[in-house]
Design a protein around this motif. Structure first.
Motif, short mmCIF file in Angstrom:
data_model
loop_
_atom_site.label_atom_id
_atom_site.label_comp_id
_atom_site.label_asym_id
_atom_site.label_seq_id
_atom_site.Cartn_x
_atom_site.Cartn_y
_atom_site.Cartn_z
N UNK A 147 34.38 39.05 37.60
CA UNK A 147 34.77 37.78 37.89
C UNK A 147 34.12 36.55 37.15
N UNK A 148 34.23 35.25 37.36
CA UNK A 148 33.72 34.32 36.43
C UNK A 148 32.21 34.10 36.09
N UNK A 149 31.52 34.87 37.32
CA UNK A 149 30.17 34.56 37.35
C UNK A 149 29.16 35.97 37.24
N UNK A 150 29.97 37.07 37.53
CA UNK A 150 29.41 38.35 37.78
C UNK A 150 30.14 39.48 36.93
N UNK A 151 29.49 40.20 36.12
CA UNK A 151 29.96 41.51 35.31
C UNK A 151 29.30 42.62 35.88
N UNK A 152 29.88 43.58 36.08
CA UNK A 152 28.87 44.81 36.45
C UNK A 152 29.74 46.17 36.12
N UNK A 159 42.44 53.77 42.74
CA UNK A 159 43.34 52.83 42.13
C UNK A 159 42.57 52.58 40.78
N UNK A 160 43.58 52.60 39.75
CA UNK A 160 43.40 52.18 38.35
C UNK A 160 42.93 50.84 38.04
N UNK A 161 43.41 49.77 38.40
CA UNK A 161 43.17 48.41 38.47
C UNK A 161 43.38 47.64 39.53
N UNK A 162 42.86 46.53 39.94
CA UNK A 162 42.91 45.78 41.15
C UNK A 162 42.91 44.37 40.65
N UNK A 163 43.40 43.40 40.87
CA UNK A 163 43.42 41.93 40.67
C UNK A 163 43.60 41.15 41.94
N UNK A 164 42.57 40.41 42.07
CA UNK A 164 42.68 39.33 43.61
C UNK A 164 42.66 38.05 43.07
N UNK A 165 43.35 37.17 43.45
CA UNK A 165 43.37 35.50 43.11
C UNK A 165 42.49 34.82 43.65
N UNK A 166 42.16 33.84 43.31
CA UNK A 166 41.49 32.55 44.20
C UNK A 166 42.75 32.22 45.29
N UNK A 167 42.22 31.61 46.52
CA UNK A 167 43.23 31.10 47.40
C UNK A 167 43.80 30.00 46.75
N UNK A 168 45.23 29.93 47.05
CA UNK A 168 45.91 31.04 47.81
C UNK A 168 46.62 32.09 46.68
N UNK A 169 46.73 31.46 45.35
CA UNK A 169 47.51 32.28 44.47
C UNK A 169 46.71 32.33 43.18
N UNK A 212 43.59 30.39 39.69
CA UNK A 212 42.62 31.31 39.22
C UNK A 212 42.69 32.58 39.82
N UNK A 213 41.83 33.61 38.79
CA UNK A 213 41.58 34.90 39.54
C UNK A 213 39.94 35.18 40.07
N UNK A 214 39.99 35.59 41.18
CA UNK A 214 38.81 35.93 41.74
C UNK A 214 37.70 37.07 41.07
N UNK A 215 38.72 38.07 40.75
CA UNK A 215 37.87 39.12 40.16
C UNK A 215 38.98 40.27 39.77
N UNK A 216 38.62 41.10 38.85
CA UNK A 216 39.44 42.37 38.09
C UNK A 216 38.53 43.44 38.20
#
Length: 311
Positions: free
Chosen positions: A120-125, A64-74, A78-82
């Protein structure tokens, strides 16, 4: 030969036919429709919104080229991670041998998972990957056998107390550090712990073995010029019980001396506990020494310090 022919006709050929049909469907059904359907179904189970980028699928893996997941519920919250450059690969023989048709599950799996970059807001890898070969897979994980390894390239941890609130694995891995941070906030004992609002990571290495539901952490090491950490021990996956030893290292700075501390983590996955007895004794001795050397300054907060040390 007749038995082999029957097995091929009854099982192998149908499974291969199904995989071929899926590949054909993937290439002929508009990908936008497939991605929208997958995002809706997976997001519904997670109670989050998802945005799935272009996918590439074959018999031995998915990317998968890119995946975005939101915070609960949308995404409005906010965005949980990209994540970018996601690749999942599997061993077909392992899947076939572990396929339980009656229970509609897979009891055995070998494969790999890779992410080029994660944020995500607290972790880059960067260059995060996991390889595994497991058997005895069930919902309880109490019969798991095999091995797994984790590798990560450069990264950055930020505000680890907030990161710990987002995932149980981070809560376990970082609990000793948070305990030391809380101890230093007393202002009585300087352990040599650097400022971890921004914790640059050189790399992370993890090696794990599994036997009858017990995970042995042979190595979990975070290498960093700011603070290094190594953990070994065991986790009972069925009950969640922990018995871990964590070593922390930090180089000497002009402000504080070098840090070399060993802590034990017990409790459970959901409620890890850090054994602070040795550090509390050390902090108490430092508090008494401060009181004797400079009673005027120490008297102001000695009562609060003692309460916090032994709470």
């Amino acid at each position: 030969s007749e038995v082999l022919r029957w097995i091929l006709r009854a099982f192998v050929f149908p499974v291969l036919t199904l995989l071929i049909i899926l590949v054909v469907a993937f290439n002929f059904i508009p990908q936008s429709e497939l991605r929208a359907f997958a995002a809706k179904e997976i997001g519904r189970r997670m109670d989050r919104q998802m945005d799935i980028g272009p996918m590439h699928w074959g018999l031995r893996g998915l990317s998968i080229d890119e995946l975005k997941v939101s915070e609960v519920p949308s995404f409005q919250f906010g965005t949980l991670f990209v994540a970018h450059g996601i690749r999942v690969g599997w061993d077909l023989r392992s899947l076939w041998e572990g396929l339980d048709i009656r229970k509609k599950s897979v009891t055995q799996s070998s494969g790999h998972f890779h992410i080029e970059d994660f944020k995500n807001p607290h972790y880059l890898a960067h260059d995060f990957s996991v390889h595994w070969s497991l058997s005895g897979i069930d919902s309880s994980l109490g019969h798991l056998n095999g091995w797994a390894k984790l590798d990560q390239g450069p990264g950055l941890l930020q505000n680890i107390d907030r990161l710990m609130a987002t995932t149980p694995s981070a809560k376990i891995a970082l609990a000793p550090i948070l305990a030391l941070m809380n101890l230093e906030k007393l202002g009585i004992l300087k352990l040599g712990l650097p400022d971890l609002k921004h914790w640059p990571i050189q790399d992370i290495r993890g090696r794990y073995s599994f036997k009858n539901g017990r995970m042995t952490i042979e190595q979990f090491a975070i290498h960093s010029p700011q603070l290094g950490m190594g953990t070994t021990g065991t986790v009972e996956l069925g009950s969640g019980n922990l018995l871990l030893d964590t070593q922390l290292h930090a180089a000497q700075t002009p402000v504080v001396g070098a840090l070399d501390v060993k802590l034990r983590v017990t409790g459970t996955i959901s409620n890890p506990k850090v054994d602070m007895d040795s550090l509390k004794k050390k902090a108490f001795r430092a508090t008494v020494s401060t009181l004797l050397e400079n009673p005027g300054n120490a008297k102001k907060n000695i009562d609060a310090a003692i309460k916090n040390l032994f709470r």
